[in-house]
Each structure stands twice: as C-alpha cells, then as structure tokens.
Design a protein around this motif. Sequence first.
Motif, PDB file in Angstrom:
ATOM      1  N   UNK A 200      30.232  36.548  64.369  1.00 45.71           N
ATOM      2  CA  UNK A 200      31.662  36.806  64.528  1.00 45.71           C
ATOM      3  C   UNK A 200      31.920  37.036  66.011  1.00 45.71           C
ATOM      4  N   UNK A 201      32.567  36.073  66.676  1.00 47.62           N
ATOM      5  CA  UNK A 201      32.843  36.150  68.109  1.00 47.62           C
ATOM      6  C   UNK A 201      34.316  36.484  68.277  1.00 47.62           C
ATOM      7  N   UNK A 202      34.618  37.803  68.416  1.00 46.46           N
ATOM      8  CA  UNK A 202      35.992  38.252  68.633  1.00 46.46           C
ATOM      9  C   UNK A 202      36.944  37.732  67.561  1.00 46.46           C
ATOM     10  N   UNK A 203      36.476  37.787  66.316  1.00 49.40           N
ATOM     11  CA  UNK A 203      37.304  37.365  65.204  1.00 49.40           C
ATOM     12  C   UNK A 203      37.260  35.882  64.900  1.00 49.40           C
ATOM     13  N   UNK A 204      36.421  35.133  65.617  1.00 48.38           N
ATOM     14  CA  UNK A 204      36.298  33.693  65.385  1.00 48.38           C
ATOM     15  C   UNK A 204      34.856  33.353  65.009  1.00 48.38           C
ATOM     16  N   UNK A 205      34.705  32.280  64.251  1.00 50.29           N
ATOM     17  CA  UNK A 205      33.366  31.815  63.905  1.00 50.29           C
ATOM     18  C   UNK A 205      32.691  31.246  65.143  1.00 50.29           C
ATOM     19  N   UNK A 206      31.428  31.607  65.334  1.00 48.02           N
ATOM     20  CA  UNK A 206      30.679  31.114  66.482  1.00 48.02           C
ATOM     21  C   UNK A 206      29.223  30.905  66.102  1.00 48.02           C
ATOM     22  N   UNK A 207      28.545  30.076  66.894  1.00 45.34           N
ATOM     23  CA  UNK A 207      27.133  29.776  66.699  1.00 45.34           C
ATOM     24  C   UNK A 207      26.390  30.117  67.976  1.00 45.34           C
ATOM     25  N   UNK A 208      25.350  30.945  67.851  1.00 42.81           N
ATOM     26  CA  UNK A 208      24.572  31.376  69.023  1.00 42.81           C
ATOM     27  C   UNK A 208      23.174  30.803  68.948  1.00 42.81           C
ATOM     28  N   UNK A 209      22.705  30.268  70.084  1.00 41.95           N
ATOM     29  CA  UNK A 209      21.353  29.733  70.183  1.00 41.95           C
ATOM     30  C   UNK A 209      20.744  30.051  71.523  1.00 41.95           C
ATOM     31  N   UNK A 210      19.432  29.906  71.621  1.00 43.28           N
ATOM     32  CA  UNK A 210      18.707  30.224  72.852  1.00 43.28           C
ATOM     33  C   UNK A 210      18.285  28.958  73.575  1.00 43.28           C
ATOM     34  N   UNK A 211      18.368  28.995  74.901  1.00 44.34           N
ATOM     35  CA  UNK A 211      17.806  27.932  75.719  1.00 44.34           C
ATOM     36  C   UNK A 211      16.309  28.123  75.908  1.00 44.34           C
TER      37      UNK A 211
ATOM     38  N   UNK B  49      23.450  30.461  74.520  1.00 41.78           N
ATOM     39  CA  UNK B  49      24.763  29.826  74.508  1.00 41.78           C
ATOM     40  C   UNK B  49      25.498  30.178  73.232  1.00 41.78           C
ATOM     41  N   UNK B  50      26.810  30.113  73.281  1.00 40.70           N
ATOM     42  CA  UNK B  50      27.657  30.380  72.121  1.00 40.70           C
ATOM     43  C   UNK B  50      28.690  29.267  71.999  1.00 40.70           C
ATOM     44  N   UNK B  51      28.690  28.598  70.851  1.00 41.80           N
ATOM     45  CA  UNK B  51      29.744  27.653  70.508  1.00 41.80           C
ATOM     46  C   UNK B  51      30.776  28.411  69.676  1.00 41.80           C
ATOM     47  N   UNK B  52      32.041  28.378  70.080  1.00 41.80           N
ATOM     48  CA  UNK B  52      33.098  29.117  69.404  1.00 41.80           C
ATOM     49  C   UNK B  52      34.081  28.127  68.777  1.00 41.80           C
ATOM     50  N   UNK B  53      34.352  28.308  67.488  1.00 43.78           N
ATOM     51  CA  UNK B  53      35.308  27.456  66.787  1.00 43.78           C
ATOM     52  C   UNK B  53      36.719  27.924  67.135  1.00 43.78           C
ATOM     53  N   UNK B  54      37.394  27.176  68.005  1.00 44.54           N
ATOM     54  CA  UNK B  54      38.721  27.556  68.454  1.00 44.54           C
ATOM     55  C   UNK B  54      39.795  27.253  67.420  1.00 44.54           C
ATOM     56  N   UNK B  55      39.669  26.118  66.746  1.00 44.85           N
ATOM     57  CA  UNK B  55      40.690  25.687  65.793  1.00 44.85           C
ATOM     58  C   UNK B  55      40.012  25.121  64.556  1.00 44.85           C
ATOM     59  N   UNK B  56      40.010  25.880  63.445  1.00 48.57           N
ATOM     60  CA  UNK B  56      39.352  25.381  62.227  1.00 48.57           C
ATOM     61  C   UNK B  56      39.983  24.106  61.679  1.00 48.57           C
ATOM     62  N   UNK B  57      41.284  23.921  61.887  1.00 47.94           N
ATOM     63  CA  UNK B  57      41.946  22.743  61.351  1.00 47.94           C
ATOM     64  C   UNK B  57      41.466  21.465  62.036  1.00 47.94           C
ATOM     65  N   UNK B  58      41.502  21.457  63.364  1.00 52.47           N
ATOM     66  CA  UNK B  58      41.057  20.275  64.119  1.00 52.47           C
ATOM     67  C   UNK B  58      39.565  20.328  64.434  1.00 52.47           C
ATOM     68  N   UNK B  59      38.936  21.472  64.099  1.00 50.85           N
ATOM     69  CA  UNK B  59      37.492  21.671  64.302  1.00 50.85           C
ATOM     70  C   UNK B  59      37.099  21.470  65.766  1.00 50.85           C
ATOM     71  N   UNK B  60      37.850  22.147  66.637  1.00 50.75           N
ATOM     72  CA  UNK B  60      37.580  22.120  68.075  1.00 50.75           C
ATOM     73  C   UNK B  60      36.671  23.283  68.434  1.00 50.75           C
ATOM     74  N   UNK B  61      35.575  22.972  69.147  1.00 49.77           N
ATOM     75  CA  UNK B  61      34.607  23.975  69.580  1.00 49.77           C
ATOM     76  C   UNK B  61      34.589  24.074  71.102  1.00 49.77           C
TER      77      UNK B  61
END
Length: 364
Positions: free
Chosen positions: A243-254, A264-276
Amino acid sequence: MESLQQKEHQPIPVDLIIEILSRLTSTPIARFRCLSKLWDSILRSQDFTDTFLARSLARPQLLFACGNDDGNLFFFSSPQKSSSIAAANYHMNFPCARFDNVRHVNGLVCFKDNAFALKIFNPSTGQCLTLPEIKTHGRWMRTFLGCDAIEKQVKVLTITGEHEGNAISDQHQVLTLETDKMSWRTIHCGIPHFPISGGVCINGVLYYIATEDSMIVCFDVRSEKYTFIRARGAVDLTTNLINYRGKLASLGFYGNDEAGKSFYIWVLQDPESQVWLKFDYRFPIETWSEGRKDESYSVGVTGKSEILFFPDYVSDPFYVFYYNLERKTIRRSEIRGMRKFKGVGVRVPVRVRIGYFRFSGISV
C-alpha cells in the motif's frame, strides 16, 4: 429532589464507560468482559470497537510470526517507536501446516494448523477461532484476508485447485467473519489462475499476483467480484505488493552494490487506464551491521509513509529498517527478545491496531 443516596446508586452512563475503557490496553479489557453481562455487551458493541480502534492508532505495534521446524507458529509484537531498541512481547503459539500461507489484515491473522483447518487469531484479545470446514476436492489451497471498512466486515477468501503444477484454480469460496453462524459461499471467477503472492487490501479491494502473464487479481471485498490488471514490467515472481500512500504498488530490489541497497516501486496511478509510474530508492549499506548486506529482506508498510524492511530469518541481533519515502531517510531498530529463534523464518510484519473487530465478539 433526589436524595444523596439515590444519586450514589445511579449507574455510570455507558458513554462514560466506553470513554474510560477505550484508553486502556486490550489485556485488561479482555478481563473486564467477564465482570457482568452488561460489561460484556458494552465491550462487544460497535461503538466501543470504533472508539477503541481510533485510539489504538496512536499506539501502533508490529506483529511478527516465527515458524520453526516442528510446525509451530509463534507470535510476537513490538512497539512501533522511533527508538533504536524495542522489546518483543510473546503472545502464544499454534501448530501451523503452511508457514508460507500465513495471511493478515487489520491485526487479524489467518493460518492453517497441522490438521489443515483454517484458524483466525486476534493477538489483541488472544482469541483463536477455527473456521468451518472447507468442502473442496482440490489438492492445493491459497487463503487471503480482506477488509471492507464501510460495512466493517472481514472476509476470508480461499482458492483451491486440483493440480498445482498446472496453475489452474477451479473453486473460489468466501466466508464472512461475524457473530452469526458462518458458512462458505462459492463465488465465480472469470479467469482460472494460480496465486503466487500474499495479498494486500487497500480501500476494500484485495490484490494479489497470479502467474498468468504478470496479472494482478483484484477482489472487491464487499461485492465479492473479480477484476484483473495486466502489469507487464511492474510485477514478477520476486516483487511485493504494498500500500503506497493509499495506492496499489509493487516493490522490488535491484540488488546490492558498493554504494548501498537499491529498490524500486511501481505505483498504479490510474486503475481504469492501468497507468503505472516508477520510482527508484536507495539506502546506504552502512545502515545495517557489517556482513549483512547480502541478507534477503521482505517488506511491509507502516502508517507513516514508511517502508519496513526485515530479514527473512531471525538473526542475532535482529534488526528491522524503516525507510521514509518522503525524506528518503532510513532508521534501524533492534528487536530484542527473539534470540532463541535465531535462524528461524519470520513472517507477517504488520502494523497492528490493538483492538476488537466485529468477529471478536464470538466466544472461543
């Protein structure tokens, strides 16, 4: 005019009882439930639950589960403070069949005992509830917990399948934790899949990763309906959903380098258009003790925009790390009291709301 004796025997208003007791910890409250039927009713009420949970946010804790080779699960909690040292308090232990399938939401923990029966544990009250038997022909099962804050309900989702190697799910069942008789309900899922991650529940939606083409499964806890997100590049077998500030996010290690540990953290900005959107972070290698830079770490999230990093196994000393996403700073806290579990796997670091939930009114 009322006499002085009549005034002395007037009952204490329920609102005042709730106000006083909500300032206590959960241990004495559990004892007060035994004083009378009236107090038991007050302490099981939704008004008390809401008040107590609101106050508990000011005293959050971390909950740890350690699984040993004997198939037992040990629970500890530790204050979530800014100090460099914190003590781990032991709660209790249970038989556990699958350590990698321990789930949690809002301080409740779900696990399977050695008889493969699902249990719900509330560390705040010490209650452990065995759920009704799941009727399934499947050979494998994955379990998730989700919370609907609007309806104030916690639900258990189970997914089963016949052949684990084929990564195909063929039965989905849901159970609502409540005071009435509980039962499993079969629900429909449009895409057969095999879950490969733990779940994270954000704003009433449970998310987890499935093997099929970098797919994130979205389960609406209230409607019990599925939707799906394609997340190519944002998730893989090694990433963690958070949970990244109320948004779905994916965390991984380099991985590690001479300068420090990067993630790194990929954050789902818009679930409708699925923009990360992707963000890179780094914390210095000297933050933790020498010789630990190659340890594998899992992650969690606190309520203060901090990412919690913790080793996959208990070490001596045992450190957890808090990375502040806003300041890009990190602090280290030593958790004492778990030395005897050195080398044992550790799971479920979760911010605990010390309180009751609707299901906790059940006598177990």
